[in-house]
Motif scaffolding. Structure first.
Motif, mmCIF file in Angstrom:
data_model
loop_
_atom_site.group_PDB
_atom_site.id
_atom_site.type_symbol
_atom_site.label_atom_id
_atom_site.label_comp_id
_atom_site.label_asym_id
_atom_site.label_seq_id
_atom_site.Cartn_x
_atom_site.Cartn_y
_atom_site.Cartn_z
ATOM 1 N N ARG A 51 -9.913 -3.791 4.881
ATOM 2 C CA ARG A 51 -11.189 -3.207 4.460
ATOM 3 C C ARG A 51 -11.695 -3.827 3.170
ATOM 4 O O ARG A 51 -12.654 -3.331 2.574
ATOM 5 C CB ARG A 51 -11.038 -1.707 4.263
ATOM 6 N N GLY A 52 -11.030 -4.914 2.718
ATOM 7 C CA GLY A 52 -11.478 -5.607 1.529
ATOM 8 C C GLY A 52 -10.761 -5.230 0.254
ATOM 9 O O GLY A 52 -11.130 -5.704 -0.822
ATOM 10 N N LYS A 53 -9.713 -4.407 0.330
ATOM 11 C CA LYS A 53 -8.961 -4.025 -0.855
ATOM 12 C C LYS A 53 -8.088 -5.187 -1.327
ATOM 13 O O LYS A 53 -7.767 -6.101 -0.571
ATOM 14 C CB LYS A 53 -8.087 -2.806 -0.571
ATOM 15 N N ASP A 54 -7.682 -5.112 -2.589
ATOM 16 C CA ASP A 54 -6.875 -6.160 -3.198
ATOM 17 C C ASP A 54 -5.496 -6.215 -2.546
ATOM 18 O O ASP A 54 -4.749 -5.223 -2.558
ATOM 19 C CB ASP A 54 -6.742 -5.886 -4.693
ATOM 20 N N ALA A 55 -5.135 -7.364 -1.984
ATOM 21 C CA ALA A 55 -3.853 -7.502 -1.298
ATOM 22 C C ALA A 55 -2.684 -7.351 -2.250
ATOM 23 O O ALA A 55 -1.625 -6.822 -1.882
ATOM 24 C CB ALA A 55 -3.783 -8.859 -0.589
ATOM 25 N N ALA A 56 -2.836 -7.792 -3.504
ATOM 26 C CA ALA A 56 -1.747 -7.671 -4.473
ATOM 27 C C ALA A 56 -1.458 -6.220 -4.814
ATOM 28 O O ALA A 56 -0.327 -5.860 -5.144
ATOM 29 C CB ALA A 56 -2.101 -8.447 -5.741
ATOM 30 N N LYS A 57 -2.471 -5.364 -4.725
ATOM 31 C CA LYS A 57 -2.296 -3.953 -5.077
ATOM 32 C C LYS A 57 -1.942 -3.100 -3.873
ATOM 33 O O LYS A 57 -1.178 -2.136 -3.994
ATOM 34 C CB LYS A 57 -3.586 -3.432 -5.725
ATOM 35 N N TYR A 58 -2.457 -3.449 -2.698
ATOM 36 C CA TYR A 58 -2.307 -2.584 -1.534
ATOM 37 C C TYR A 58 -1.387 -3.147 -0.453
ATOM 38 O O TYR A 58 -1.229 -2.534 0.591
ATOM 39 C CB TYR A 58 -3.676 -2.286 -0.919
ATOM 40 N N GLY A 59 -0.778 -4.312 -0.691
ATOM 41 C CA GLY A 59 0.105 -4.863 0.328
ATOM 42 C C GLY A 59 1.330 -3.996 0.583
ATOM 43 O O GLY A 59 2.092 -3.704 -0.348
ATOM 44 N N ASP A 60 1.516 -3.554 1.812
ATOM 45 C CA ASP A 60 2.659 -2.742 2.256
ATOM 46 C C ASP A 60 2.763 -1.397 1.544
ATOM 47 O O ASP A 60 3.813 -0.753 1.581
ATOM 48 C CB ASP A 60 3.971 -3.504 2.080
ATOM 49 N N THR A 61 1.715 -0.947 0.864
ATOM 50 C CA THR A 61 1.784 0.339 0.168
ATOM 51 C C THR A 61 1.904 1.509 1.140
ATOM 52 O O THR A 61 2.573 2.499 0.844
ATOM 53 C CB THR A 61 0.546 0.539 -0.719
ATOM 54 N N TRP A 62 1.252 1.404 2.301
ATOM 55 C CA TRP A 62 1.353 2.487 3.275
ATOM 56 C C TRP A 62 2.754 2.536 3.878
ATOM 57 O O TRP A 62 3.266 3.612 4.185
ATOM 58 C CB TRP A 62 0.285 2.313 4.358
ATOM 59 N N ALA A 63 3.378 1.381 4.053
ATOM 60 C CA ALA A 63 4.749 1.355 4.557
ATOM 61 C C ALA A 63 5.705 2.007 3.567
ATOM 62 O O ALA A 63 6.619 2.742 3.956
ATOM 63 C CB ALA A 63 5.171 -0.083 4.837
ATOM 64 N N LEU A 64 5.495 1.758 2.279
ATOM 65 C CA LEU A 64 6.359 2.343 1.262
ATOM 66 C C LEU A 64 6.200 3.856 1.207
ATOM 67 O O LEU A 64 7.179 4.583 1.008
ATOM 68 C CB LEU A 64 6.033 1.727 -0.104
ATOM 69 N N LEU A 65 4.978 4.341 1.399
ATOM 70 C CA LEU A 65 4.796 5.789 1.372
ATOM 71 C C LEU A 65 5.393 6.438 2.616
ATOM 72 O O LEU A 65 5.943 7.545 2.540
ATOM 73 C CB LEU A 65 3.319 6.153 1.255
#
Length: 357
Positions: free
Chosen positions: A93-107
């Motif tokens: 959706r255009g979010k920063d990959a460095a900030k949001y990469g795999d964040t949903w997997a971690l949660l």
């Protein structure tokens, strides 16, 4: 309410407590605390999207919330069902990959770890989401799985409510052998059922670089191998924001996403002691994990302090609740309904100890 979307109407509306939704404890006191007077059978928790950038705090916060809700009602065995985050990719959706990469997997991992508490359950939905729509349209599947979990955990009905769960893994030469429980008639590999498009099974060697792995089902085991990995030391499955889940049981329930070993830890093995009361701190359900010494030493220094604080508050809240309930004068019908709700759960602690991996 529909007219609140109109700027002119919304500006003229005289809200008695303006901005209460955004004040500390505003939502809790307005929408959660009033439910304390109602007897309930359990809690279904569907949340986590706004916490994906701070997943390292989520497990403890969720565990403390579960303990707090149980303490408020003086019900240490109150069932709590957690709906794991669906597949979604903020980067798409255009979010920063460095900030949001795999964040949903971690949660998702934090949600699974929190359900190591007794009388909890996890509902997997990482196969029915949408890459760019944070509110996926497939509500029926989510509701059906949540209802199946409630029927099993809360109402103790028979049936297949949970999908395959990894119990152990072992590296053997170029292969990794995964052992699963809750196979419910057998394991199935289906690469067309999930709505995600990310990798599924992956292996990594000592260099830490993951490569796609082929999967071969043998009974309750899955055998993995990857040509690029001669000696695998790590394995993960569906550990991405928008994974493609391919492992199901014959009833269509998906296996949980996972990674082994977790970062800085050995394979976690929870040992949970169930108790019927929480009259003292010693009777509070405890969790121990097989974390390595290095992992324990690297943990934030305030983590153990918060754990002790949560444990102490849980115990003291239960004691205060018992005293207040004993002295409270209420109608016979409400007291009878509440006591029936509590009694119906006391039969769940039939075994003094339960161990799961």
């Amino acid at each position: 309410v529909s007219r609140m979307a109109e700027p002119a109407y919304a500006a003229a509306y005289n809200e008695p407590y303006k901005g209460w939704r955004y004040q500390p404890s505003g939502l809790f006191n307005a929408m959660i605390r009033p439910l304390d007077w109602f007897p309930i059978k359990g809690i279904l928790w569907y949340q986590g999207e706004s916490d994906t950038t701070r997943s390292e705090l989520y497990r403890e916060r969720l565990e403390r919330m579960i303990a707090g809700q149980r303490a408020r009602r003086n019900e240490p065995q109150l069932p709590f069902i957690v709906v794991q985050l669906a597949n979604h990719d903020p980067v798409a959706r255009g979010k920063d990959a460095a900030k949001y990469g795999d964040t949903w997997a971690l949660l998702r991992e934090a949600q699974e770890e929190a359900t190591g508490l007794p009388f909890t359950a996890l509902v997997v939905t990482a196969d029915v989401g949408h890459a760019t729509n944070i509110h996926p349209r497939n509500k029926k599947t989510v509701g059906t799985r949540a209802a199946q979990a409630a029927a099993s955990l809360v109402y103790e009905t028979s049936g297949m409510a949970f999908g395959p769960t990894l119990t152990s893994w072992e590296a053997s030469g170029r292969e990794v052998h995964l052992q699963f429980a809750n196979t419910n008639g057998g394991l199935v590999i289906d690469r067309d059922r999930s709505s995600g498009d990310g990798p599924d099974f992956e292996l990594a060697g000592s260099d830490g670089q993951f490569h796609p792995a082929s999967a071969d089902v043998r009974g309750s085991q899955v055998i993995l191998s990857a040509p690029e990995v001669a000696k695998p030391v790590s394995v993960r499955y569906g550990f991405h924001n928008n994974p493609r889940l391919v492992l199901f049981d014959k009833n269509g329930l998906p296996a949980r996403p996972f990674r082994r070993p977790a970062a800085g830890e050995k394979l976690i093995a929870f040992s949970i002691r169930l108790t019927k009361t929480c009259a003292s701190r010693a009777s509070i359900p405890r969790i121990t994990s097989g974390r390595s010494a290095a992992s324990r030493s690297s943990a934030a220094p305030w983590a153990s302090a918060l754990g002790r604080l949560c444990c102490t508050r849980f115990s003291s809240s239960c004691a205060r609740s018992k005293r207040s309930r004993a002295s409270r004068t209420s109608s016979a019908s409400r007291r009878e309904a509440f006591e029936m709700s509590v009694t119906s759960r006391s039969s769940r602690a039939t075994s003094p100890e339960m161990t799961s991996s």
